[in-house]
Enzyme design. Structure first.
Site, mmCIF file in Angstrom:
data_model
loop_
_atom_site.group_PDB
_atom_site.id
_atom_site.type_symbol
_atom_site.label_atom_id
_atom_site.label_comp_id
_atom_site.label_asym_id
_atom_site.label_seq_id
_atom_site.Cartn_x
_atom_site.Cartn_y
_atom_site.Cartn_z
ATOM 1 N N LYS A 109 2.054 -53.432 63.081
ATOM 2 C CA LYS A 109 2.647 -54.589 63.766
ATOM 3 C C LYS A 109 2.458 -54.528 65.268
ATOM 4 C CE LYS A 109 5.636 -56.191 60.290
ATOM 5 N NZ LYS A 109 6.711 -57.105 59.994
ATOM 6 N N HIS A 643 16.363 -49.684 49.550
ATOM 7 C CA HIS A 643 14.950 -49.314 49.646
ATOM 8 C C HIS A 643 14.452 -49.640 51.043
ATOM 9 C CE1 HIS A 643 10.653 -49.103 49.093
ATOM 10 N NE2 HIS A 643 10.557 -50.355 49.504
ATOM 11 N N HIS A 696 0.132 -49.332 47.543
ATOM 12 C CA HIS A 696 -0.729 -50.195 48.359
ATOM 13 C C HIS A 696 -2.195 -50.068 47.975
ATOM 14 C CE1 HIS A 696 2.978 -49.320 50.532
ATOM 15 N NE2 HIS A 696 2.917 -50.565 50.901
HETATM 16 N N1 GLN Z 1 12.614 -55.159 45.827
HETATM 17 C C1 GLN Z 1 11.473 -55.520 46.580
HETATM 18 C C2 GLN Z 1 10.250 -55.441 45.697
HETATM 19 O O1 GLN Z 1 10.149 -54.592 44.895
HETATM 20 C C3 GLN Z 1 11.245 -54.640 47.786
HETATM 21 C C4 GLN Z 1 9.995 -55.028 48.517
HETATM 22 C C5 GLN Z 1 9.750 -54.342 49.825
HETATM 23 O O2 GLN Z 1 10.219 -53.277 50.083
HETATM 24 N N2 GLN Z 1 8.966 -54.929 50.682
HETATM 25 O O3 GLN Z 1 9.342 -56.213 45.829
HETATM 26 ZN ZN ZN Z 2 8.896 -51.233 50.342
#
Ligand code: GLN
Ligand code: ZN
Length: 757
Positions: A109, A643, A696
């Protein structure tokens, strides 16, 4: 030159560049066709600025992908791993996106914006060499406009600071001596573009973060040199998004011509006025917000300008935007469906040009045209309505926030014992982050529903079927804690924004996120509240399909804030607190409906950090408190998960601990286990799932490598504290990768458990 903008968006108001790029990549159009689109866009954007009365117009703010990538080409700083690609265009796009034999360069970013740039990969052995062809041709194109031009470039220090090194040495600033001669040559080449004066804008935004003495001394060396290369070159050094008082102190003693400073986000720049006044520098006053969408309060801006002019002579002041307009959508002209009152409070890039022009005229005592007079009257009226509208202020929300008595949960040590008893999940419990593949069918169904081609009933039926199959899949492969898959969500912020009061949405408010990718951030215009439950039906349905615990899945306030345009008429922390209450209510409804594991995603917690170190404690304070407000209303036996994305957590692990989530899943796989050290040295109290594989990448991780990863984790954390999960949501992946990856993950846990018996 009196008025200016620091830069203009390039993707096109109908995303023309995005569409042309994607067609070119699919080989549906030729390079010439792509170039024709680009040229048309540049001309259109220059004309918008010229017609609005902007005196000084940027060139080289256009890019086919990213300006940092363009700078690499300009300086010949092409990583050696791409040198085998002969064709210039193919090389350019391979660096940006990868190709069959090259992985793409990393993206990150741009400061604290949501724009991503390509991170230069530098090394001592790079053979540099100037290529100014792009600038030369854009200059010639723009010259026909007959207005003063300004050539936008990334300054040497910021280019180096925002790059990374791929040889042994890590410090990019050590390459300063190698790059400076190139910048000198660049300025002397650009000097030849015009018989009269040539204006060059060097962006040095890295000077708005907390900076050290080494950078400041290099700054002095750089601009002493660059400012004296050619008589006819006028150098502007621009910073934005915060103040840059340290750099200003240095720059006033160099032979540059002007400083462009941000007076919207960098109030402290006021402290630099004296030094600027005592020098011969011009001051470009960034007074129209370049990165948010609200109308300017013109009378307030004029007051600020007046204050500045009490120190800096008026003749040396110029009026413009606080940053490039790259960060806002193009124009309100396509927003036919938007509520007209809310629309009157907004100003996108094209509308901001008028604001710059009107403020400039008023400040310098120039006469307004009848149209401009009308626009000024509209601006006054809209500011008044924004301040007083009942749609902005909701007293019930305000009273609730003001009168809330915070009660913390019972201590984690006590809660977790009860939670283990209740859920009885094994050590090394397996789970996922929330989303499952958003396949072409899922996206098509959503499009069809939105376009009215399928009924709501049909759409819901389809989503229920997807959810059901996903729950069954998770059961079949033996995951311990399940999720519903998030098929009903287009986006983890938009989904909630659409159901909350205080949020508005544009139809065409696209902003470039990276390359050809654009986002349409929600507009938070008013006090936030939640009229009705938002997720309960879906989670309850998913829970009804299984005996295993089903996680309720929500997005937290800091992340909702980070990915929206946030109102500027109150501190961000107040808006965040209101969102916290809305999510708190949702949690309470989930709990009452039997959902007793609830995940509140704060994916953007780290990126929300302020640019200046001195502002960090305040941010951490309210951001943590908001998470606690969001999550503290539940029973001791209800388990709160969270998360977070991005891997650099080492400095903030204690802050994360203070958020007091029972379980956190976190990204580690890309950072090469950097995070693990902190668990060993500093320690962490609550349960944690450091992602065991990188979602990713499309690669399917093997059982063996995940066994190794889990064993590494077990060296720093006891098994009772550890969860096993991927490092982020699975929505960008296909089932063909997700199925074997998760199967292998569960299998890896079995192997580890077996080995430890
Ligand atoms: N709960 C979301 C997902 O699994 C979390 C996405 C994220 O951390 N960007 O897509
Ligand atoms: Zn994530």
């Amino acid at each position: 030159m009196k008025s200016y903008v620091l830069g203009f968006p390039r993707i096109g108001e109908q995303r023309e560049l995005k569409k042309a790029l994607e067609s070119y990549w699919k080989e549906q159009i030729s390079l010439q066709q792509l170039e024709a689109t680009a040229k048309e866009l540049r001309t259109r954007h220059w004309n918008y600025q010229k017609d609005a009365g902007i005196d000084c117009i940027s060139i080289n703010d256009f890019s086919y992908y990213d300006i940092m990538l363009d700078t690499m080409f300009l300086l010949g700083a092409v990583p050696s791993r791409f040198k085998d690609i002969e064709d210039k265009t193919a090389r350019y796009f391979a660096m940006a996106r990868g190709d069959k034999t090259h992985t793409a360069m990393e993206m990150t970013k741009w400061l604290n914006s949501n724009y991503h740039y390509i991170v230069p990969e530098l090394s001592e052995s790079d053979e540099l060499g100037l290529d100014i062809s792009k600038i030369v041709s854009e200059y010639a194109e723009a010259k026909e406009l007959g207005v003063q031009l300004k050539i936008n470039l990334i300054g040497i220090i910021s280019f180096l600071k925002l790059a990374k090194r791929v040889d042994v040495e890590k410090d990019t600033l050590k390459l300063f001596d190698k790059f400076l001669p190139l910048y000198v040559e660049l300025v002397s080449e650009l000097a030849k573009l015009d018989s009269e004066k040539v204006v060059i804008q060097f962006d040095e935004p890295s000077f708005v973060t907390s900076i050290g003495s080494e950078e400041l001394s290099l700054l002095k060396i750089a601009y002493d040199k660059l400012g004296s290369v050619a008589e006819n070159v006028k150098i502007v050094v621009a910073t934005y998004f915060q103040h840059s008082v340290e750099a200003t102190k240095v720059l006033v003693n160099t032979p540059i011509s002007s400083l462009a400073l941000d007076f919207v986000y960098g109030e402290k720049n006021m402290e630099s006025l004296e030094a600027i006044a005592n020098s011969d520098k011009k001051l470009l006053v960034g007074i129209v917000d370049g990165r948010n969408i609200w109308i300017n309060d013109i009378s307030k801006s004029l007051e600020t300008l007046k204050k500045i002019s009490e120190v800096v002579p008026r003749e040396r002041m110029r009026i413009g935007t606080s940053s490039s307009l790259l960060h806002v959508p193009y124009t309100l002209k396509y927003e036919a469906k938007m509520d007209s009152e809310i629309k009157s409070w907004l100003s996108y890039a094209v509308e901001k040009l008028d604001e710059v022009n009107i403020i400039n005229k008023l400040f310098f005592g120039l006469e307004l045209s009848p149209q401009e007079t009308d626009k000024l009257a509209e601006n006054k009226k809209a500011n008044h309505s924004r301040r007083t509208s009942t749609r902005v202020r909701d007293e019930a929300v305000r009273n609730r926030v003001a009168n809330f008595q915070f009660e913390p949960r019972k201590s984690f040590e006590d809660r977790i014992v009860e939670q283990h008893k209740k859920f009885n999940y094994p050590p090394l419990a397996t789970t996922t982050i929330g989303s499952f593949p958003q396949t072409a069918e899922v996206r098509k169904a959503r499009r069809d529903f939105k376009a009215g081609n399928i009924s709501e009933e049909k759409y819901i039926e389809f989503l229920r079927e997807e959810t059901k199959q996903t729950v069954q899949f998770q059961e079949k492969i033996g995951l311990d804690v399940l999720v519903h898959g998030e098929f009903e969500r287009n986006d983890m912020v938009e989904y909630f924004g659409e159901q909350l009061n205080g949020f508005a949405f544009s139809q065409n408010g696209w902003v470039q996120s990276y390359g050809s990718r654009c986002v349409k951030p929600p507009h938070i215009y008013g006090d936030v509240s939640r009229p009705e439950p938002m997720t309960v039906e879906w989670i309850r349905y998913a829970q009804s399909l299984t005996e295993k615990p089903m996680k309720g899945m929500l997005t937290g306030p800091v992340t909702i804030l980070a990915w929206s345009f946030v109102r500027d008429d109150q501190p961000r922390s107040e808006t965040s607190r209101q969102i916290a209450f809305a999510i708190r209510d949702e949690i309470s409804d989930l709990e009452q409906n039997g959902i007793e594991m609830i995940q509140v995603d704060e994916a953007a917690f780290k990126e929300g950090y302020p640019l200046r170190a001195e502002d960090i404690p305040t941010y951490e304070n309210w951001a943590v408190q908001d998470f606690l407000v969001t999550t503290s209303g539940v029973k001791d036996t209800t388990q709160i998960h969270t998360h977070m994305c991005y891997s650099e957590f080492n400095d903030i692990i204690k802050t994360i601990e203070a958020m007091d989530a029972d379980v956190i899943s976190i990204e580690t796989s890309r950072s090469g286990n950097e995070l693990l050290k902190v668990f060993e040295t500093v320690g962490y109290k609550q349960e944690v799932g450091p992602g065991v594989y990188d979602i990713h990448s499309p690669r399917v991780p093997s059982v063996e490598e995940m066994v190794t990863q889990i064993e590494l984790l077990l060296e720093v954390l006891p098994e009772r504290q550890l969860w096993i999960n991927p490092d982020c949501g699975l929505k960008t992946r296909g089932w063909a990768e997700v199925e074997p990856s998760l199967k292998n993950m569960v299998e890896a846990v079995k192997v580890v458990r077996e080995k430890r018996k």
